[in-house]
Design an enzyme around this catalytic site. Structure first.
Site, short mmCIF file in Angstrom:
data_model
loop_
_atom_site.label_atom_id
_atom_site.label_comp_id
_atom_site.label_asym_id
_atom_site.label_seq_id
_atom_site.Cartn_x
_atom_site.Cartn_y
_atom_site.Cartn_z
N SER A 92 -13.21 84.13 50.90
CA SER A 92 -14.37 85.03 51.30
C SER A 92 -14.12 86.60 50.54
O SER A 92 -12.91 86.62 50.16
CB SER A 92 -14.47 85.12 52.49
OG SER A 92 -13.09 85.65 53.29
N PHE A 137 -11.46 76.31 52.39
CA PHE A 137 -12.01 75.24 53.16
C PHE A 137 -12.98 74.32 52.19
O PHE A 137 -13.20 72.91 52.50
CB PHE A 137 -12.39 75.23 54.43
CG PHE A 137 -13.99 75.60 54.41
CD1 PHE A 137 -14.82 74.79 54.64
CD2 PHE A 137 -14.19 76.94 54.76
CE1 PHE A 137 -16.28 75.14 54.46
CE2 PHE A 137 -15.55 77.41 54.84
CZ PHE A 137 -16.77 76.62 54.69
N GLU A 148 -23.33 87.12 53.22
CA GLU A 148 -23.18 85.53 52.87
C GLU A 148 -23.38 84.78 54.00
O GLU A 148 -22.73 84.76 54.91
CB GLU A 148 -22.07 85.45 52.04
CG GLU A 148 -21.67 84.20 51.60
CD GLU A 148 -20.32 83.82 50.85
OE1 GLU A 148 -19.32 84.15 51.31
OE2 GLU A 148 -20.21 83.02 49.92
N CYS A 156 -20.20 78.26 47.08
CA CYS A 156 -20.13 79.58 46.49
C CYS A 156 -21.41 79.46 45.31
O CYS A 156 -21.69 80.88 44.86
CB CYS A 156 -18.97 80.02 46.14
SG CYS A 156 -18.62 79.11 44.59
N GLU A 210 -5.97 75.94 55.92
CA GLU A 210 -5.63 75.28 57.08
C GLU A 210 -6.58 74.27 57.70
O GLU A 210 -6.12 73.72 58.71
CB GLU A 210 -4.96 76.36 58.02
CG GLU A 210 -6.12 77.35 58.74
CD GLU A 210 -6.46 78.62 57.78
OE1 GLU A 210 -6.29 78.58 56.60
OE2 GLU A 210 -6.69 79.80 58.18
N LYS A 237 -1.08 77.19 48.92
CA LYS A 237 -1.27 77.59 50.39
C LYS A 237 -2.59 76.95 50.68
O LYS A 237 -3.61 77.83 50.31
CB LYS A 237 -1.03 78.92 50.57
CG LYS A 237 -0.61 79.15 52.27
CD LYS A 237 -1.54 78.68 53.35
CE LYS A 237 -2.93 79.58 53.34
NZ LYS A 237 -4.02 79.03 54.07
#
Ligand code: NAD
Length: 496
Positions: free
Chosen positions: A226, A149, A381, A281, A176, A173
């Site tokens: 992740s 995301f 994290e 990240c 979402e 893909k």
């Protein structure tokens, strides 16, 4: 309610799925659209269409493929602010940050336009008498990308332009949580002249990803997300004999030497730790103060106190909300664990709100000291605006601390000493190192080279490694028998 379409064989089509998810503005919980979990047949149609398109796309000259990327980069620049505004609504980033998200993607498209040079093979003449060997770089076939995301423009653009310019076709893909941005990228790709079937988009989550991971037609998978999901995708993808590159989680340390510029260091640390709501990240989540630099923690606290989140078009806002209510709840529970496990909370952003947007997923800047490697706030994290301070006596100790972390995405050293910098860059077991640069993300002519538990695979994203990931090398050894028509009647060379 806007229903996000699929993109299959060059058509934006409505999914027949009976399972739809809400796309939510995280600043006010407004439902912006609904995104489908594509059906099995729809995912298969996308893969089949990509496989069919590959038969002709692989034969399109690399120069023509590169020209599409040139047009695409120009269109993305023209629409940068419009795309950024979509990001602001579905992810809540500030406008400047969102423009950066788009820009870092455009830079990869510009690099993809260099494909003719990047796809050069090698050649050696006369490897044996009158025999030559040369290699070509050829595409793999259908490649797929699964994206997170937090950079809805940049990360899809890390993947499909490089794969497609190399002659592959691609099934994306996207996350979402924010699919509207990638759909706009796709519309512009079509406008740039990409032929039907070269790029497909399916939506969904685990079920749709599983279908991609096991589809025999798919040759390579790029993943960013992740650690838990990435290790699953790497294992399952390779088990199904696919190439996989998985860029995953991180816990990045900034090491601060007492000889560094105090003001510059603190300013950089404030931005790198809470910028983008800590949802980067490569953001900094641990500040390691060496020796007397620990005296600067007061300045750090003062710097963070001035920072406040807000809505995307508030010019005073330093960052936006967390992506979802679940993400916020997870961050708050980690902050609580830090307090319970004995860290000192100098600044607590748990109870933060923005006037007029009280139901947004806000977390204020949070600062801990006395953090130890056993605590959950150190180990996990957090992916939120939370900075942990650790104090050590020497650079050696700082290097050991960083090297003991299972992650290896990014790190930085702030110092005025060339000798300290050289020692650090040589000994540190992290793939992307900044010297007086807080977030050292390499530009796309290099590759994005996370190490250890921040990356599963061998060829990294974009740059030369990106080209290698999306291609095969074919090595040809050839000999041509010459007759008199070639050698001439009086030539004495014995070609045999
Ligand atoms: P995520 O792992 O939850 O989701 C990433 C993608 O995987 C999404 O498309 C999602 O639909 C899909 N997915 C989720 N669960 C799945 C499952 N069980 N099986 C198969 N697919 C699944 O990640 P996120 O929350 O969207 O993104 C944040 C994470 O991404 C952070 O950990 C961050 O460090 C990481 N990240 C890493 C990099 C990098 O380059 N190393 C860059 C950006 C983000």
């Amino acid at each position: 309610m806007h229903q996000v379409p699929l993109y299959i064989n060059g058509e934006f089509t409505q999914s027949q799925s009976d399972k739809w998810l809400d796309v939510v503005n995280p600043a006010n919980q407004e439902v912006l659209a609904q995104v489908p979990c594509a059906t099995h047949d729809e995912v298969q149609a996308a893969i089949t269409s990509a496989q069919e398109a590959f038969k002709t796309w692989r034969n399109v000259p690399v120069t023509e493929r590169a020209r599409i990327m040139m047009r695409y980069a120009a269109l993305l620049k023209e629409h940068q602010e419009e795309i950024a505004t979509i990001i602001c609504h579905e992810l809540g980033k500030t406008f400047e940050d969102a423009k950066g998200d788009v820009w870092r993607g455009i830079e990869v498209v510009e690099q993809a336009a260099n494909a003719p040079a990047l796809m050069m093979g090698e050649t050696v003449e006369n490897v044996a008498r009158n025999i030559d060997t040369y290699s070509y770089i050829q595409p793999l076939g259908v490649c797929a990308g699964i994206t997170p995301f937090n950079f809805p423009a940049m990360i899809p653009l890390w993947m499909f332009p490089m794969a497609i310019v190399c002659g592959n076709t691609f099934v994306l893909k996207p996350s979402e949580q924010d699919p509207l941005t990638p759909m706009r990228l796709v519309e512009l790709f079509e406008e740039a002249g990409a032929p039907k079937g070269v790029l497909q988009v399916v939506h969904g989550a685990k079920e749709q990803v599983d279908q991609i991971l096991t589809a025999p037609e798919v040759r390579a998978i790029s993943f960013v997300g992740s650690c838990g999901v990435g290790s699953y995708i790497y294992s399952k993808g390779t088990e199904n004999l696919k190439r996989v590159q998985a860029c995953v989680g991180a816990k990045n340390h900034m090491v601060i030497m007492p000889d560094a510029s105090r003001e510059q260091t603190i300013n950089n640390l404030v931005g790198a730790s809470v910028g983008a709501a800590g949802q980067r990240c490569m953001g900094i989540s641990v500040a390691v103060f060496v020796g007397k630099s620990k005296e600067w923690i007061d300045d750090l606290k003062a710097g963070l106190e001035k920072v406040r989140p807000g809505v995307w078009n508030d010019p005073e806002a330093a960052y936006g909300p967390q992506t979802s209510a679940q993400a916020k709840a997870r961050i708050l529970s980690l902050i609580e664990s830090g307090k319970q496990q004995g860290a000192t909370c100098l600044l607590d952003g748990s109870d933060f709100t923005v006037e007029g947007y009280e139901n947004g997923n806000w977390v204020g800047p949070t600062l801990f000291t006395d953090v130890t490697p056993e605590m959950d706030i150190y180990k996990q994290e957090i992916f939120g605006p939370v900075l942990n301070c650790v104090c050590v006596d020497t650079l050696e100790e700082a290097i050991t601390l960083v090297n003991n972390s299972p992650y290896g995405n990014g790190t930085s050293l702030f110092t005025a000493s060339g000798a300290a910098a050289r020692k650090f860059q040589h000994e540190i077991e992290v793939g992307q190192v900044g010297i007086n640069i807080p977030i050292p993300v390499p530009l796309p002519f290099f590759s994005f080279t996370g190490w250890k538990n921040s990356f599963y695979g061998d060829q990294h994203t974009y740059g030369k490694q990106g080209v290698r990931f999306y291609t095969e090398t074919k090595t040809i050894t050839s000999r041509w028998f010459a007759d008199e028509a070639v050698t001439g009647p009086n030539m004495s060379i014995n070609l045999r």
